[in-house]
Design an enzyme around this catalytic site. Structure first.
Site, PDB file in Angstrom:
ATOM      1  N   ARG A 186       0.874  -1.165   0.000  1.00 39.86           N
ATOM      2  CA  ARG A 186       0.000   0.000   0.000  1.00 39.86           C
ATOM      3  C   ARG A 186       0.917   1.222   0.000  1.00 39.86           C
ATOM      4  NH1 ARG A 186      -3.341  -3.275   3.782  1.00 39.86           N
ATOM      5  NH2 ARG A 186      -5.165  -3.961   2.616  1.00 39.86           N
ATOM      6  N   ASP A 207     -12.488  -9.292  -0.102  1.00 38.61           N
ATOM      7  CA  ASP A 207     -13.672  -8.630   0.453  1.00 38.61           C
ATOM      8  C   ASP A 207     -14.912  -8.706  -0.438  1.00 38.61           C
ATOM      9  OD1 ASP A 207     -12.076  -7.826   2.600  1.00 38.61           O
ATOM     10  OD2 ASP A 207     -11.516  -5.952   1.618  1.00 38.61           O
ATOM     11  N   GLU A 209     -16.302  -7.155  10.694  1.00 37.53           N
ATOM     12  CA  GLU A 209     -15.238  -6.373  11.343  1.00 37.53           C
ATOM     13  C   GLU A 209     -15.479  -4.861  11.203  1.00 37.53           C
ATOM     14  OE1 GLU A 209     -11.385  -6.730   9.408  1.00 37.53           O
ATOM     15  OE2 GLU A 209     -12.147  -5.881   7.557  1.00 37.53           O
ATOM     16  N   SER A 228      -6.545   0.447  -5.885  1.00 38.05           N
ATOM     17  CA  SER A 228      -5.577   0.089  -6.926  1.00 38.05           C
ATOM     18  C   SER A 228      -6.127   0.443  -8.302  1.00 38.05           C
ATOM     19  CB  SER A 228      -5.272  -1.409  -6.864  1.00 38.05           C
ATOM     20  OG  SER A 228      -4.848  -1.752  -5.562  1.00 38.05           O
TER      21      SER A 228
END
Ligand code: ADP
Ligand code: F6P
Length: 319
Positions: free
Chosen positions: A73, A128, A223, A106
């Site tokens: 990242r 995800d 989460e 990205s």
């Protein structure tokens, strides 16, 4: 005519990224291109970390999770000057096109590079499943398998003690992993951001359920939106269950890519090469049903994620 093509992986790694890379490398060689890997995502563009590869490069990693060219990242890649530096480095090496495997962030980087003269194709790589332009992302199927297998193991011990198991699942603001796993395991409760208003109902129901001495209770939590430890304390103190929290964590990213994962990832890698060979860039590839499609990256990023009411309804039936 595009001659030299680079490949990079960016953002969180996902099982199947290696298969996509191998599909693209083989397709590139078949089409007579020179194929390069770029190590460590966008950082590799700045550090000129380019390596020319033959068609069998890292073929032994086909079945492995992770990404054999590393990921990164790099927040500063949002800056125009940094992108221009990357374009300069690519041009110096003679690389005129790039395949970027990653998520939404990205994709933005890929679009910016396309606008600055490097034709880019984005492939949806993230556990995800949060890329609306593709029905499934590379990594989702395998991750879901890992999550479901882990839950099955937790239930084995939890039910032996008549406990309540709370399992926290990744997703980075996308509930798909939690929701799909909730259906696949017939979990008693799915706590997601979009169903946060169900928490109080759940607490009331658990108080009543405790009186029936149930075998066990399984609660899946998405989460990053509630404090799972605080939820466990509430269930213990207010409902009387012996409750344990399992945060599945990064084990979710490390599963062996499923056959379907590899199949789709390889198809996407090959498709990306075919698009570049036709001179198409600034687009991302997705699965629409079983068909491969491509869209302009900006258009793709504007798409809204599908509502999952139908899936919540199925869970309500099977829980
Ligand atoms: P993902 O690709 O999985 O969504 P991130 O959002 O962390 O993961 O993005 C990965 C990388 O993409 C970032 O670290 C950054 O290098 C690059 N990126 C993100 N947003 C942009 C943007 N707006 N413009 C250019 N590059 C970006
Ligand atoms: O985007 C993939 C993902 O695994 C998310 O599900 C999770 O929130 C995040 O990345 C974790 O990131 P890191 O590896 O930086 O801890």
């Amino acid at each position: 005519m595009i001659k030299k093509i680079g490949l990079l992986t960016s953002g969180g790694d996902a099982p199947g990224m290696n298969a996509a890379l191998i599909g693209a490398i083989r397709a590139g060689h078949k089409l007579g291109k020179e194929m390069y890997v770029v190590y460590e995502g966008y950082r590799g563009l700045l550090e000129k970390n380019f390596v020319k590869v033959d068609r069998d490069f890292n073929f032994d990693k086909l079945s492995r999770p992770g990404t054999f060219i590393k990921s990164a990242r790099l927040p500063e890649f949002k800056n125009d000057e940094v992108q221009l530096e990357a374009v300069k480095n690519l041009k110096e090496e003679g690389i005129d096109a790039l395949i970027v495997i990653g998520g939404d962030g990205s994709y933005m980087g890929a679009k910016k590079l396309s606008e600055k003269g490097i034709n880019c194709i984005g492939l949806p790589g993230t556990i995800d499943n949060d890329i609306a332009s593709s029905d499934v992302t590379i990594g989702f199927d395998t991750c879901l398998n890992t999550v479901v297998e882990s839950i099955d193991e937790i239930v084995a011990t939890s039910s032996s003690h008549r406990r309540c198991a709370v399992v926290e699942i990744m997703g980075n603001r996308c509930a798909d992993l939690t929701l799909y796993a909730g259906i696949a395991t017939c979990a008693d409760y799915i706590i997601t951001r979009e169903r946060a208003n169900k928490i109080e109902d759940m607490i009331s129901e658990l108080k009543e359920l405790k009186k029936t001495n149930p075998d066990h209770v399984l609660i899946l939590v998405e989460e990053k939106f509630i404090d799972s430890n605080a939820l466990v304390d509430r269930i213990t103190n207010e409902c009387g269950f012996d409750t344990r929290l399992t945060v599945l964590g990064h084990i979710q990213r490390g599963g062996t890519p499923s056959a379907m994962e590899r199949f789709n990832a390889i198809r996407m890698g090959v498709f990306a090469l075919e698009l570049l060979d036709k001179g198409i860039g600034g687009v991302c590839v997705g699965l629409d049903g079983n068909n491969l499609v491509y869209r302009d990256i900006y258009e793709a990023l504007k798409l809204e994620s599908p509502k999952r009411d139908d899936l919540y309804a199925i869970h309500d039936i099977v829980k």
